[in-house]
Design a protein around this motif. Sequence first.
Motif, mmCIF file in Angstrom:
data_model
loop_
_atom_site.group_PDB
_atom_site.id
_atom_site.type_symbol
_atom_site.label_atom_id
_atom_site.label_comp_id
_atom_site.label_asym_id
_atom_site.label_seq_id
_atom_site.Cartn_x
_atom_site.Cartn_y
_atom_site.Cartn_z
ATOM 1 N N PRO A 12 66.172 44.088 22.099
ATOM 2 C CA PRO A 12 66.130 45.540 21.451
ATOM 3 C C PRO A 12 67.447 45.943 21.099
ATOM 4 C CG PRO A 12 65.466 45.436 24.026
ATOM 5 C CD PRO A 12 65.871 44.054 23.474
ATOM 6 N N TRP A 13 67.572 46.846 19.991
ATOM 7 C CA TRP A 13 68.535 47.208 19.327
ATOM 8 C C TRP A 13 68.932 48.573 19.940
ATOM 9 C CZ3 TRP A 13 70.758 45.488 14.429
ATOM 10 C CH2 TRP A 13 70.183 44.177 14.099
ATOM 11 N N SER A 14 70.020 48.780 19.944
ATOM 12 C CA SER A 14 70.764 49.778 20.644
ATOM 13 C C SER A 14 71.464 50.812 19.346
ATOM 14 C CB SER A 14 71.656 49.631 21.821
ATOM 15 O OG SER A 14 72.738 49.067 21.135
ATOM 16 N N LEU A 69 54.906 40.347 7.929
ATOM 17 C CA LEU A 69 55.906 40.776 8.825
ATOM 18 C C LEU A 69 55.821 42.349 9.041
ATOM 19 C CD1 LEU A 69 58.407 39.920 10.104
ATOM 20 C CD2 LEU A 69 59.438 40.019 8.232
ATOM 21 N N SER A 70 55.314 43.125 7.976
ATOM 22 C CA SER A 70 55.460 44.519 8.451
ATOM 23 C C SER A 70 54.635 44.926 9.480
ATOM 24 C CB SER A 70 54.834 45.119 7.084
ATOM 25 O OG SER A 70 53.505 45.047 6.928
ATOM 26 N N PHE A 71 53.815 44.269 9.752
ATOM 27 C CA PHE A 71 52.713 44.582 10.981
ATOM 28 C C PHE A 71 53.502 44.308 12.313
ATOM 29 C CE2 PHE A 71 49.707 43.623 7.542
ATOM 30 C CZ PHE A 71 49.095 44.945 7.583
ATOM 31 N N GLU A 83 56.231 46.690 12.738
ATOM 32 C CA GLU A 83 56.045 47.997 13.169
ATOM 33 C C GLU A 83 55.699 48.092 14.652
ATOM 34 O OE1 GLU A 83 53.156 51.014 14.305
ATOM 35 O OE2 GLU A 83 52.790 48.770 14.029
ATOM 36 N N ALA A 84 55.024 46.885 14.902
ATOM 37 C CA ALA A 84 54.886 47.015 16.589
ATOM 38 C C ALA A 84 55.848 46.868 17.176
ATOM 39 C CB ALA A 84 53.634 45.860 16.883
ATOM 40 N N ARG A 85 56.958 46.051 16.663
ATOM 41 C CA ARG A 85 58.208 46.094 17.604
ATOM 42 C C ARG A 85 59.115 47.237 17.571
ATOM 43 N NH1 ARG A 85 62.484 41.104 17.009
ATOM 44 N NH2 ARG A 85 63.852 41.614 18.665
ATOM 45 N N VAL A 86 59.151 48.010 16.295
ATOM 46 C CA VAL A 86 60.061 49.151 16.062
ATOM 47 C C VAL A 86 59.495 50.317 16.778
ATOM 48 C CG1 VAL A 86 60.773 50.779 14.389
ATOM 49 C CG2 VAL A 86 61.070 48.329 14.060
ATOM 50 N N VAL A 107 61.137 52.158 19.812
ATOM 51 C CA VAL A 107 61.846 53.479 19.841
ATOM 52 C C VAL A 107 61.019 54.406 20.742
ATOM 53 C CG1 VAL A 107 61.544 55.573 18.117
ATOM 54 C CG2 VAL A 107 62.167 53.372 17.285
ATOM 55 N N ARG A 108 59.994 54.302 20.997
ATOM 56 C CA ARG A 108 58.968 55.034 22.034
ATOM 57 C C ARG A 108 59.801 54.616 23.342
ATOM 58 N NH1 ARG A 108 52.795 54.593 20.266
ATOM 59 N NH2 ARG A 108 52.942 56.082 18.826
#
Length: 150
Positions: A2-4, A122-124, A127-130, A134-135
């Motif tokens: 995960p990105w911080s 890749l967008s799908f 999207e799921a990962r981001v 974020v949530r």
Amino acid sequence: MPWSPLRVPPTRDFPTIRRSLLFYKVFAYATGTFLLLVCLEVVLRYVFGSEVVVGSALGPVALAAQDQVRAVGGFNLSLAVLITHGYLFIAYLISDFVLVTVMRYPITRFLIIGAGGVVPLLSFIMEARVKREVRGYLATREERAVPASA
């Protein structure tokens, strides 16, 4: 991994982050869907030498040879898919930029998420990962804030 964020977004920005995430989700799905249609169109064009034409002399929906598209008339659906994906990709990049900005992610994160609009499927995945990251980040920050105010 995960990105911080580079800097911690203030809690007052959480509603903006949620709106930005929704904006991003909508355009991630739209761009991904049209990218798959572009892939189909590329196969039709370069493998079969055809384009999809709607409302032409050939029928309501028909495949026409590339050199006969103008002659048969109608609406060139293949061209419309290409143009629509282009505009959706621009909106996808804008939504990506807005989300990365409000989350205060590094610019490399923008580039990685932006690749989702040019690599099929890749967008799908992005999207799921981001969305999950974020949530999760917002939930963790809100959990920490609740005991402090109680």
